[in-house]
Design a protein around this motif. Structure first.
Motif, PDB file in Angstrom:
ATOM      1  N   VAL A 296     -25.468 -28.072  48.023  1.00  0.00           N
ATOM      2  CA  VAL A 296     -26.723 -28.722  47.602  1.00  0.00           C
ATOM      3  C   VAL A 296     -27.866 -27.894  48.189  1.00  0.00           C
ATOM      4  O   VAL A 296     -28.047 -27.876  49.402  1.00  0.00           O
ATOM      5  N   PRO A 297     -28.605 -27.194  47.339  1.00  0.00           N
ATOM      6  CA  PRO A 297     -29.684 -26.364  47.904  1.00  0.00           C
ATOM      7  C   PRO A 297     -30.758 -27.249  48.542  1.00  0.00           C
ATOM      8  O   PRO A 297     -31.009 -28.358  48.079  1.00  0.00           O
TER       9      PRO A 297
ATOM     10  N   VAL B 114     -35.615 -25.971  45.645  1.00  0.00           N
ATOM     11  CA  VAL B 114     -35.452 -25.165  44.447  1.00  0.00           C
ATOM     12  C   VAL B 114     -36.727 -25.266  43.607  1.00  0.00           C
ATOM     13  O   VAL B 114     -37.426 -26.287  43.657  1.00  0.00           O
TER      14      VAL B 114
ATOM     15  N   LYS C  11     -38.658 -28.769  43.985  1.00  0.00           N
ATOM     16  CA  LYS C  11     -37.773 -29.881  44.329  1.00  0.00           C
ATOM     17  C   LYS C  11     -37.182 -29.667  45.710  1.00  0.00           C
ATOM     18  O   LYS C  11     -36.820 -28.558  46.073  1.00  0.00           O
ATOM     19  N   ARG C  12     -37.102 -30.754  46.444  1.00  0.00           N
ATOM     20  CA  ARG C  12     -36.489 -30.699  47.761  1.00  0.00           C
ATOM     21  C   ARG C  12     -35.325 -31.685  47.747  1.00  0.00           C
ATOM     22  O   ARG C  12     -35.481 -32.842  47.367  1.00  0.00           O
ATOM     23  N   PHE C  13     -34.139 -31.211  48.120  1.00  0.00           N
ATOM     24  CA  PHE C  13     -32.952 -32.069  48.139  1.00  0.00           C
ATOM     25  C   PHE C  13     -32.577 -32.357  49.585  1.00  0.00           C
ATOM     26  O   PHE C  13     -32.489 -31.444  50.406  1.00  0.00           O
ATOM     27  N   ARG C  14     -32.339 -33.599  49.861  1.00  0.00           N
ATOM     28  CA  ARG C  14     -32.076 -34.016  51.228  1.00  0.00           C
ATOM     29  C   ARG C  14     -30.736 -34.741  51.268  1.00  0.00           C
ATOM     30  O   ARG C  14     -30.486 -35.667  50.496  1.00  0.00           O
TER      31      ARG C  14
ATOM     32  N   VAL D 110     -27.472 -37.534  47.911  1.00  0.00           N
ATOM     33  CA  VAL D 110     -28.590 -36.600  47.856  1.00  0.00           C
ATOM     34  C   VAL D 110     -29.845 -37.334  47.384  1.00  0.00           C
ATOM     35  O   VAL D 110     -29.817 -38.001  46.352  1.00  0.00           O
ATOM     36  N   ALA D 111     -30.898 -37.235  48.160  1.00  0.00           N
ATOM     37  CA  ALA D 111     -32.189 -37.786  47.742  1.00  0.00           C
ATOM     38  C   ALA D 111     -33.129 -36.624  47.442  1.00  0.00           C
ATOM     39  O   ALA D 111     -33.142 -35.622  48.146  1.00  0.00           O
ATOM     40  N   THR D 112     -33.886 -36.785  46.369  1.00  0.00           N
ATOM     41  CA  THR D 112     -34.734 -35.705  45.878  1.00  0.00           C
ATOM     42  C   THR D 112     -36.207 -36.065  46.037  1.00  0.00           C
ATOM     43  O   THR D 112     -36.586 -37.214  45.885  1.00  0.00           O
ATOM     44  N   VAL D 113     -37.021 -35.056  46.344  1.00  0.00           N
ATOM     45  CA  VAL D 113     -38.469 -35.180  46.164  1.00  0.00           C
ATOM     46  C   VAL D 113     -38.885 -34.034  45.254  1.00  0.00           C
ATOM     47  O   VAL D 113     -38.567 -32.871  45.517  1.00  0.00           O
ATOM     48  N   ARG D 114     -39.560 -34.362  44.169  1.00  0.00           N
ATOM     49  CA  ARG D 114     -40.000 -33.297  43.257  1.00  0.00           C
ATOM     50  C   ARG D 114     -41.476 -33.474  42.968  1.00  0.00           C
ATOM     51  O   ARG D 114     -41.979 -34.584  42.885  1.00  0.00           O
TER      52      ARG D 114
END
Lengths: 553, 553
Positions: free
Chosen positions: A169-170, A173, A189-192, A544-548
């Motif tokens: 999981v990058p 991106v 996008k930030r994957f946490r 995985v939680a995303t912030v975009r």
């Protein structure tokens, strides 16, 4: 903190390569050798163990102030060690609170901590050997190997899978969608990685570290807090594990309550309360099918991974090494007095006998060959003690006594000469007919086995495979000289969800599953709902939680 | 057979790279363009759709001989298509039998078949667009994109994950354990991917392909037979899918019963019988939380993946583009009449108003700005029809009527001019106070939204995050100019297990989740127990069975 990851990066890289290649690999040497572990390591481990006897075990974690625990070695020694008592609420609350910082750490930080914990456990392998020996009843060599380096390898295997899955999981991106002649739409996008919640790892009495480390380290590496619930008869090996883990966590700047011990007494168990606690999100369980079923039924809204048990079979249809086969089976039936989840119980042999390198052998002659090999193996009391170890649970001794009438006694069980004060029992071997299913299809935990007369080769394979599918099995073995029979058995046991060992006559035994190579338990029959380890064992322990957001112009 | 894999190898390689990179990538063009799909493709798709109307749908699979199905388009057209009826027992039996050959195929063979199915579905995207439009009520453009290429991308994403996970299990390996000065112990091991069992994929009426393809293709690629259970209101898109799948399976030499359709009528549903059938091992479900809960509680011994629903929130704390924000929110609330699982319902705004590029705006002014943007977006009836589509379920129309009294009407719902015969409704927007939780914390499926007055920024974030955590949410959006607020919200929504979109003011909307980049659903709150897709979504759908034997000397 980053230091731990860098320190063990090479080990991790090799471990990740090993879970893909699945050939032989091990990070922690299995030989209890002074050259490897230090010339004083054996004596130091023994002394460290003795220093714990009869004392309160020092573990700085939330507690009621009460003490619990009363372990007595199957070899007779009363450990008389007490552990801090804690309520399930206290543990879950402490774990939940500690998880905030742990879950927010990078995968590298967490994996670094896990690898350092494993390295420190490895350095104390002789202490662990004593602790495992005097709780499980394993003989010293097995306690060292299975309780030490092999268990550590399994922990590392779980960490490697966890790292591998998290790593894919990058962290960030840039998403850039073409819009024909117009400017593209660009999002950053930030994957946490986020943990699932507090994990509960329930250990067993026979392999307190080997069976516990995969779930423990899989949950830990993926950001969850872990409550370790040892069997009341085998607390010490996991208390040592938790103590080392908490030390490393604190050194790395994390709340040590990421890792907690839930010790209890057999007469006041807290496992059920922990399993059903709404704050527990993941449950790893190793133990009996009866309690496993209870766990599965009562933790239905949680992630549950079980290794229960089953009835493991050997199918004998022919061999080009009667002595090799008999010796191998005899050892498999004897090792740790049949108390391994991988130990065979049932040996299916065609009632008309088999062809061997020593000519045709009748059903009785095959049974006798195994008995003779066993007598030879166990003829020397010292060697017998080293192979058999002690019997962990008094109930197993009773079971041997009551099972004696289930068939014709091929070889009777007896105490081992010289093992005074210990619970010891050589294997009981019974001959039965395939129709006596009530005798042999039930799990008879301990040194109890059945040689079963079948209508022929196909009947033997079908019965063993059906038994695996319906009753569960972790291992299966086949002896055959006909490749068509081997292919047929391979299909049948694959369909039954059990790994198959073929024609083992030398120094490898069906009971042995190696980390990094063998997929221990398939998860495809009632012996367990998971494999330890594969991707599926770790991938669901995090999310995985995303912030975009639109990229800055 | 190998031909299919080779034919699509390049697409697969790119898809596997994409699930790791998670930037923008798509295999199937989303533009309904004659240049891409062929100049006659649009007319051909329309004609193919018309040719199906009023006829028995041709599908050669086990059947009772009876016919089921009675779909009526939300646009008014009575499809009057009938499908072969089959009992759950017939379907499970056929799937179980077909699975033997399918499960024994190589991952490459199975993945090749899946990719060919997707390619043939893609070639018929215009037919699918008509089928999706006249079952879900989506406007044509969305039906083409979401029902066609985007759904296909999601199917491909699942196949890529499945291939990636299966591919990491080597088919054979030599295990060579050193024995010091002695010869090493050498075992040859063969690892075989084995399926879990018959998989059931339950579709929904609003996104019959988009929501179904991930589970369908994940189960199929990993060797399981798949029974596709469409919503009785949206059978056609999945019947077409199954028909194409069966054609490809048969061409590749497999039993076409690997893929089966379980059509039923709303007044004689078979879903519960399928879910609880002992022969079903995997259940994928998309639909309401009420039925999702039933599935989770009644399929407890199976693998269950659910995408249920939730209450999605937007938190407005400030913006440097009031018009951009209002326009973006208006579009998100309007698109497909709020019938997307990703559509927002609740817009939290501080009761004291916010700072914007147009100065301070009161709570009422923010609500009004969204209303004005919506009026503008929907002012032209033709554009309104293209954005809103039709309302799939009559119950949604009733819900709009009954919800009107739940707050102060900011914008009332009305039918769309010119959409005669169709169920159409423009968005109903209500203003409420944060304390009116009974009004807005419940999911109000359809074009119903709430602008909620909160005590301030922190209260807004806390309420939205708590709502996600307790009621479930698939998406969340934030408007903020303060980076500290963004960080705080990112933490809160990550903890609530929901993806967050920040400051969307242009051509990307919170409702849109892109295959290969966005992790659709986290699995970490009640809106669903899985992510579609990640490794965890596929890794447990297969198991590994081993055969090991001493290497030939």
């Amino acid at each position: 903190m980053a230091g731990f990851f860098d320190r063990h990066k090479d080990t991790l890289d090799k471990a990740v390569a090993a879970i893909r290649a699945r050939g032989f690999w091990s990070a922690y040497p299995e030989m209890p050798s002074g050259k490897i572990y230090g010339e004083t390591a054996k004596a130091d481990g023994e002394a460290a163990f003795q220093a714990l006897i009869g004392k309160p075990f020092d573990l700085d974690q939330p507690t009621t102030g009460g003490r619990v625990g009363h372990e007595v070695s199957p070899y007779g020694l009363d450990l008389a060690i007490s552990y801090p008592q804690a309520t399930p609420d206290m543990l879950v609350e402490a774990g939940t609170s500690a998880m905030a910082g742990w879950g927010a750490a990078t995968p590298e930080e967490r994996v670094g901590v896990c690898l350092e914990i494993l390295a420190r456990i490895n350095a104390q392998s002789f202490l662990f050997a004593n602790a495992v020996m005097h709780t499980s009843g394993q003989a010293f060599m097995m306690a060292f190997q299975a309780g030490g380096p092999h268990a550590q390898d399994r922990g590392l295997e779980a960490v490697a899978y966890a790292f591998d899955e998290m790593h894919r999981v990058p962290a960030t991106v840039r998403w850039e969608k073409p819009q024909g002649p117009k400017d593209p739409i660009v999002l950053d996008k930030r994957f946490r990685i986020i943990p699932r919640g507090v994990a509960l790892t329930i250990g067993c009495a026979t392999f307190p570290t080997w069976n516990t480390y995969p779930g423990l380290f899989a949950s830990l590496a993926t950001g969850n807090a872990v409550i370790v619930k040892p069997h009341p008869g085998a607390i010490l090996p996991l208390a040592l594990t938790v103590r080392i883990g908490r030390e490393v966590l604190a050194e790395a700047g994390f709340d040590p309550n990421v890792l907690l011990l839930a010790a209890d007494d057999a007469d006041a168990p807290i496992t059920k309360e922990l399993v059903t606690h709404p704050g527990v999100a993941i449950v790893d369980f190793t133990g009996s099918p009866a309690f496993g079923q209870w766990v599965r039924e009562n933790a239905r809204d949680k992630l549950v991974y079980t290794e229960e048990a089953g009835v493991n079979s050997i199918v004998v249809t022919g061999t080009d090494s009667l002595k090799g086969m008999a010796g191998n089976i005899a050892f498999s039936l004897s090792l740790y007095s049949g108390q391994m989840c991988t130990a065979p119980q049932n040996v299916y042999v065609p009632r008309d006998g088999i062809e061997t390198d020593e000519g045709h052998k009748s059903f009785d002659e095959v049974a006798e060959a195994i008995k003779i090999a066993m007598d030879k193996l166990l003829g020397d009391p010292q060697r017998a003690a080293g192979v058999l170890g002690a019997v962990q649970n008094p109930a197993t001794m009773e079971r041997i006594a009551t099972c004696r009438t289930l068939g014709r006694v091929v070889r009777d069980s007896a105490a081992v000469e010289g093992m005074d004060g210990a619970r010891s029992a050589t294997p009981l071997m019974l001959a039965v007919d395939a129709k006596d299913e009530a005798a042999y299809l039930e799990e008879r935990f301990g040194p109890i086995s059945f040689v079963i007369a079948t209508d022929g080769v196909e009947d033997a394979i079908a019965r063993a495979a059906t038994s695996a599918k319906t009753r569960g099995a972790i291992t299966a073995a086949l002896y055959a000289t006909d490749e068509a029979v081997i292919d047929k058995a391979a299909d049948a046991f694959a369909e039954a969800g059990v790994g198959l060992s073929v024609n083992l006559t030398g120094g490898v035994f069906v009971n042995q599953n190696a980390a990094f190579s063998d997929y221990h338990v398939t998860g495809a029959n009632p012996a367990g709902n998971a494999c330890l380890c594969d991707s599926a064992f770790v991938a669901n322990r995090f999310r995985v939680a995303t912030v975009r957001r639109p990229a800055a112009a």
